[in-house]
Design an enzyme around this catalytic site. Structure first.
Site, mmCIF file in Angstrom:
data_model
loop_
_atom_site.group_PDB
_atom_site.id
_atom_site.type_symbol
_atom_site.label_atom_id
_atom_site.label_comp_id
_atom_site.label_asym_id
_atom_site.label_seq_id
_atom_site.Cartn_x
_atom_site.Cartn_y
_atom_site.Cartn_z
ATOM 1 N N SER A 218 0.828 -1.215 0.000
ATOM 2 C CA SER A 218 0.000 0.000 0.000
ATOM 3 C C SER A 218 0.855 1.254 0.000
ATOM 4 O O SER A 218 2.004 1.236 0.422
ATOM 5 C CB SER A 218 -0.877 0.051 1.256
HETATM 6 N N1 SAH Z 1 0.397 -5.417 4.214
HETATM 7 C C1 SAH Z 1 1.185 -5.694 3.013
HETATM 8 C C2 SAH Z 1 0.434 -5.442 1.727
HETATM 9 C C3 SAH Z 1 -0.471 -6.534 1.489
HETATM 10 S S1 SAH Z 1 -1.232 -6.745 -0.078
HETATM 11 C C4 SAH Z 1 2.481 -4.931 3.012
HETATM 12 O O1 SAH Z 1 2.711 -4.121 3.927
HETATM 13 O O2 SAH Z 1 3.282 -5.146 2.096
HETATM 14 C C5 SAH Z 1 -2.423 -7.929 0.471
HETATM 15 C C6 SAH Z 1 -1.858 -9.273 0.822
HETATM 16 O O3 SAH Z 1 -2.925 -10.056 1.338
HETATM 17 C C7 SAH Z 1 -1.300 -10.036 -0.375
HETATM 18 O O4 SAH Z 1 0.021 -10.397 -0.134
HETATM 19 C C8 SAH Z 1 -2.222 -11.242 -0.470
HETATM 20 O O5 SAH Z 1 -1.577 -12.416 -0.912
HETATM 21 C C9 SAH Z 1 -2.712 -11.388 0.958
HETATM 22 N N2 SAH Z 1 -3.974 -12.124 1.117
HETATM 23 C C10 SAH Z 1 -5.041 -12.167 0.295
HETATM 24 N N3 SAH Z 1 -6.002 -12.945 0.786
HETATM 25 C C11 SAH Z 1 -5.543 -13.449 1.963
HETATM 26 C C12 SAH Z 1 -6.084 -14.336 2.960
HETATM 27 N N4 SAH Z 1 -7.296 -14.884 2.823
HETATM 28 N N5 SAH Z 1 -5.319 -14.609 4.044
HETATM 29 C C13 SAH Z 1 -4.082 -14.063 4.185
HETATM 30 N N6 SAH Z 1 -3.520 -13.232 3.283
HETATM 31 C C14 SAH Z 1 -4.245 -12.917 2.189
#
Ligand code: SAH
Length: 210
Positions: free
Chosen positions: A59
């Site tokens: 993000s």
């Molecule tokens: N917080 C992260 C950005 C995350 S993007 C940072 O600081 O870089 C969102 C993430 O959520 C992705 O890596 C994706 O694979 C994960 N995601 C999606 N669905 C999910 C689920 N059901 N459980 C855990 N992670 C999930």
């Protein structure tokens, strides 16, 4: 990089509505350039999201700071993050909380985040590969939960795992449509209230085989 970080903090965070001194200090301590692919390090402090591989994104700094501010983390808190991605949000949280538990569904991202956070010396973060819809029952309750991928509805398990007095910060909405960043609070008697903060655009929260 330190200069770019400082500019981002003054212009994109303080210049908007990030007022919490502890959140600003936490954002100041994390080297965001170490959490993005090296070819994109020059854009690490830009005011937009960046790709981190596997079709996922980190993000924009302002959104990380806003969600952290909304979570009102205290130094004694145990915090859950769903969607580890690069590990950047977890690193910011770890500067504010006692313990951070973070779940990532994509194995390659979970592994690289675990390695990166270890190398950078973050000792109070535990990364687990798995499906965030169920939360982390063995470690509940959490004083704060931050979800960084958007489900269509708030997963009830996450509300259950919130401690009385706790905050859940979560983007909610259909994939690639308007999503609302919501804050749910649970009061001491267990009553939950929800408010919409701002429209956002997150990657969808995936469900594993449901
Ligand atoms: N917080 C992260 C950005 C995350 S993007 C940072 O600081 O870089 C969102 C993430 O959520 C992705 O890596 C994706 O694979 C994960 N995601 C999606 N669905 C999910 C689920 N059901 N459980 C855990 N992670 C999930």
């Amino acid at each position: 990089m330190a200069e770019r970080r400082e500019w981002m903090i003054r212009h994109d965070l303080e210049g908007r509505d990030i007022r919490d001194r502890r959140v600003l200090a936490a954002m100041r301590q994390v080297p965001r350039e170490k959490f993005v692919p090296s070819r994109l390090a020059g854009q690490a402090y830009a005011d937009h999201p960046l790709p981190i591989g596997e079709g996922q994104t980190i993000s924009q700094p302002y959104i990380v700071a806003l969600m952290t501010q909304l979570a009102e983390i205290k130094s004694d808190d145990r915090v859950l993050e769903i969607g580890t991605g690069s590990g950047y949000q977890a690193a910011v949280l770890s500067n504010l909380a006692r313990e951070v538990y973070t779940i990532e569904i994509i194995p390659a991202l979970a592994e690289s985040a675990r390695q990166r956070l270890g190398l950078l010396g973050y000792a109070n973060i535990v990364v687990r590969q798995g499906d965030g819809y169920k939360g982390w029952p063995e470690k509940q309750p959490f004083q704060a939960i931050i979800v960084t991928a958007a489900p269509e509805k708030v997963p009830p398990e996450l509300i259950d795992e919130l401690a009385p007095g706790g905050r859940l910060v979560i983007p909610v909405g259909a994939a690639f449509e308007l999503q609302w960043l919501k804050v749910l609070t649970k009061d001491k008697s267990g009553r939950v209230r929800s408010r919409n903060v701002t429209p956002v655009r997150f990657v969808p929260m995936r469900s594993s085989g449901k």
